[in-house]
Design a protein around this motif. Structure first.
Motif, short mmCIF file in Angstrom:
data_model
loop_
_atom_site.label_atom_id
_atom_site.label_comp_id
_atom_site.label_asym_id
_atom_site.label_seq_id
_atom_site.Cartn_x
_atom_site.Cartn_y
_atom_site.Cartn_z
N ARG A 65 32.73 70.15 29.00
CA ARG A 65 33.73 71.20 28.80
C ARG A 65 33.33 72.18 27.69
O ARG A 65 34.14 72.98 27.25
CB ARG A 65 35.09 70.58 28.49
CG ARG A 65 35.73 69.95 29.73
CD ARG A 65 37.02 69.26 29.44
NE ARG A 65 36.90 68.00 28.71
CZ ARG A 65 36.34 66.89 29.16
NH1 ARG A 65 35.81 66.88 30.36
NH2 ARG A 65 36.31 65.80 28.45
N THR A 105 32.83 71.59 24.64
CA THR A 105 33.41 71.25 23.34
C THR A 105 32.61 70.10 22.77
O THR A 105 31.86 69.43 23.49
CB THR A 105 34.90 70.84 23.46
OG1 THR A 105 35.01 69.68 24.27
CG2 THR A 105 35.74 71.98 24.03
N SER A 162 40.27 70.66 19.54
CA SER A 162 38.87 70.64 19.95
C SER A 162 38.00 71.46 19.00
O SER A 162 38.48 72.26 18.21
CB SER A 162 38.71 71.17 21.37
OG SER A 162 39.09 72.52 21.43
N HIS A 196 25.63 68.28 20.79
CA HIS A 196 26.79 67.44 20.48
C HIS A 196 27.94 67.66 21.47
O HIS A 196 29.00 67.08 21.33
CB HIS A 196 27.30 67.74 19.06
CG HIS A 196 26.27 67.51 18.02
ND1 HIS A 196 25.82 68.50 17.18
CD2 HIS A 196 25.58 66.40 17.67
CE1 HIS A 196 24.91 68.01 16.35
NE2 HIS A 196 24.74 66.74 16.64
N GLY A 197 27.70 68.52 22.48
CA GLY A 197 28.77 68.92 23.39
C GLY A 197 28.93 68.02 24.60
O GLY A 197 28.12 67.16 24.90
N ASN A 198 30.03 68.29 25.29
CA ASN A 198 30.31 67.60 26.54
C ASN A 198 30.34 68.65 27.67
O ASN A 198 30.01 69.81 27.44
CB ASN A 198 31.64 66.82 26.45
CG ASN A 198 32.82 67.70 26.12
OD1 ASN A 198 32.85 68.90 26.43
ND2 ASN A 198 33.83 67.12 25.47
N HIS A 237 31.77 66.54 21.77
CA HIS A 237 32.18 65.26 22.34
C HIS A 237 33.01 64.47 21.33
O HIS A 237 32.69 64.43 20.14
CB HIS A 237 30.91 64.46 22.73
CG HIS A 237 31.19 63.30 23.59
ND1 HIS A 237 31.73 62.13 23.12
CD2 HIS A 237 31.02 63.12 24.92
CE1 HIS A 237 31.87 61.28 24.11
NE2 HIS A 237 31.44 61.86 25.22
#
Length: 154
Positions: free
Chosen positions: A53, A55, A95, A49-51, A57
């Motif tokens: 960075r 964190t 975030s 589920h991350g991007n 998304h």
């Protein structure tokens, strides 16, 4: 690797949400629901589920908000009444990292003959990370042999 990558257990009182919310929800979930009234929804963020960075998304958080608000509407109007999202406004406050347990809660604030207005928040450890407001539309059920109108495809 993120310092927040440790996986938390699903808190006591939450079970997998069994309200049918389509195949997309299955792909991004699972979503959990509490046995309280009003219901709280829970989501364990994963690395997928991350991007870039590290964190979660923003699109995933918006998807979660759509689920929390929409399922609250469905529970309010009755699961037999079909509803669709007309508008969803989200404000990002903070975030979230993969491994975090996110809880969501929503309240229906107004209903009309065909529209339901709802507000809610996503929280991490009691701290709001996203605030949302939206409008859902009740759809008319098509009778035998009838077809949906374009208006019902919102």
């Amino acid at each position: 690797m993120s310092q927040h990558s440790s996986r938390r257990p699903v808190p006591v009182g939450f079970t997998p949400c069994r309200i049918a919310d389509g195949r997309f929800a299955e792909a991004v979930g699972p979503l959990f629901v509490s046995d309280t009234d009003p219901a709280h929804f829970g989501f364990l963020a994963e690395a997928r589920h991350g991007n870039v960075r590290e964190t979660v998304h923003g699109g995933m958080l918006m998807t979660l908000a759509d689920q929390v608000l929409g399922l609250t509407v469905m529970r309010t109007v009755g699961l037999e009444t079909p509803v669709v999202t007309v508008s969803l406004h989200c404000d990002f406050v903070s975030s979230v990292k993969p491994g975090d347990w996110i809880e969501g809660e929503a309240t229906v604030t107004r209903t009309t003959a065909s529209l339901i207005f709802v507000r809610g928040d996503l929280s991490l450890d009691g701290r709001v990370v996203l605030s949302a407001a939206g409008v859902w539309k009740k759809l008319r059920r098509a009778g035998p042999g009838a077809t949906e109108t374009r208006e019902d495809k919102a």
